[in-house]
Design an enzyme around this catalytic site. Structure first.
Site, PDB file in Angstrom:
ATOM      1  N   ALA A  67     -44.054 -10.048  23.999  1.00  0.00           N
ATOM      2  CA  ALA A  67     -44.205  -9.086  25.092  1.00  0.00           C
ATOM      3  C   ALA A  67     -42.822  -8.900  25.703  1.00  0.00           C
ATOM      4  CB  ALA A  67     -45.179  -9.648  26.120  1.00  0.00           C
ATOM      5  N   GLY A 112     -46.314 -12.432  21.987  1.00  0.00           N
ATOM      6  CA  GLY A 112     -47.161 -11.263  21.726  1.00  0.00           C
ATOM      7  C   GLY A 112     -47.007 -10.729  20.307  1.00  0.00           C
ATOM      8  N   GLU A 115     -49.242 -12.796  18.298  1.00  0.00           N
ATOM      9  CA  GLU A 115     -50.612 -12.459  18.712  1.00  0.00           C
ATOM     10  C   GLU A 115     -51.054 -11.108  18.149  1.00  0.00           C
ATOM     11  OE1 GLU A 115     -49.278 -13.224  22.772  1.00  0.00           O
ATOM     12  OE2 GLU A 115     -50.931 -14.614  23.012  1.00  0.00           O
ATOM     13  N   GLU A 135     -44.225 -19.089  24.816  1.00  0.00           N
ATOM     14  CA  GLU A 135     -44.394 -18.708  26.229  1.00  0.00           C
ATOM     15  C   GLU A 135     -44.158 -19.873  27.184  1.00  0.00           C
ATOM     16  OE1 GLU A 135     -46.468 -17.910  23.750  1.00  0.00           O
ATOM     17  OE2 GLU A 135     -47.134 -15.824  23.932  1.00  0.00           O
TER      18      GLU A 135
END
Ligand code: CAA
Length: 261
Positions: A67, A112, A115, A135
């Site tokens: 992200a 992300g 993911e 993260e």
């Protein structure tokens, strides 16, 4: 070719190729990328000529490095809650697309990025690929499904190791752990992914969607419920024209001519 700013979308026969295209930010996933991906997947889902999709990253370095940290660094906590940050990634149009799609991971798939790759039906990785949920090193934790999909894919021991240490897993370990289905040299990645997508695109369309749904349900039901669902879906497929054609073609020793219904 479409006119998006952060992704490239191209139809190659019955396969839609989507490329994350922010190489200067290692294809980091910001809200603009999410909006464009939702749009591109909706178009893929709605277009009967398109049977399978491949998602990859531009450049040789990254599929997606996570992200977009720069988008989150100054965002107030309340706003993460109020706009239900990351919820869009779990929408029907990305992680629950009914048609099959493959992630072709060409480099870093972190946070992300890992993911998003795990939302695909399966992952084909370049030998240079690196997976991770780092993260924790940012003071947070996965937010786009890492703690759930990684654990289902590789089991508790590896998932805890990845999430708690934030370390990266190389392609070989990822294949050994069941996170990816195939590893190929980087320069053969797109050929391998397109070949797999074309093979799927050439299958009877309803059977492809049902096969996908069955496997996905294995993660969400008891064995008994899953077995019942599998039998019922099998029985429903016997009502399709493609079941009649597929079995006849086998018996008559000829290629099947699929109708997609
Ligand atoms: N968000 C925003 N920008 C990113 C980014 C990210 N996740 N990852 C890389 N970039 C940017 C860098 O800031 C840099 O931009 P500038 O040139 O403007 O400084 C550019 O991409 C190139 O990156 P690096 O210079 O860092 O490249 P490197 O080769 O030295 O390192 C890397 C590569 C190890 C992947 C490193 O970039 C990195 O650690 N990135 C962050 C990985 C990460 O923590 N991901 C998780 C994000 S949080 C998340 O994803 C939450 C969730 O669960 C959804």
């Amino acid at each position: 070719m479409s006119t998006y700013e952060n992704i490239l979308v191209e139809q190659r026969g019955a396969v839609t190729l989507v490329t994350l295209n922010r190489p200067q930010a290692l294809n980091a996933l910001n809200s603009a990328v999410l909006g464009e991906l939702i749009d591109a997947f909706a178009a893929f889902q709605a277009d009967d000529s398109q049977r399978c999709a491949v998602l990859t990253g531009s450049g040789e370095k990254a599929f997606a490095a996570g992200a977009d940290i720069k988008e989150m660094v100054d965002k107030p906590s309340v706003d993460f809650f109020l706009d239900d940050h990351f919820s869009g990634w779990q929408s029907d149009l990305v992680s629950r697309t009914r048609k099959p799609w493959i992630a072709a991971v060409n480099g870093f798939a972190l946070g992300g990025g890992c993911e998003l790759a795990m939302m695909a039906d399966f992952i084909i990785a370049a030998d240079t690929a690196k997976f991770g949920q780092p993260e924790i090193k940012l003071g947070v934790a996965p937010g786009m499904g890492g703690s759930q999909r990684l654990t289902r894919a590789v089991g508790k021991a590896k998932a805890m190791d990845m999430c708690l240490t934030g370390r990266m897993m190389d392609a070989e370990e990822a294949e050994r752990s069941g996170l990816v289905s195939r590893v190929v040299p980087l320069d053969g990645l797109m050929e391998e992914a397109m070949k797999a997508a074309e093979a799927i695109a050439g299958m009877p369309a309803m059977a492809a969607m049902v096969n996908k749904e069955m496997v996905d349900k294995a993660f969400e039901t008891t064995l008994e419920q899953g077995l019942l669902l599998e039998r019922r879906l099998f029985q429903i497929l016997t009502a399709t024209e493609d079941k009649v054609e597929g079995m006849k073609a086998f018996v008559e020793k000829r290629e099947a001519n699929w109708k997609g219904r």
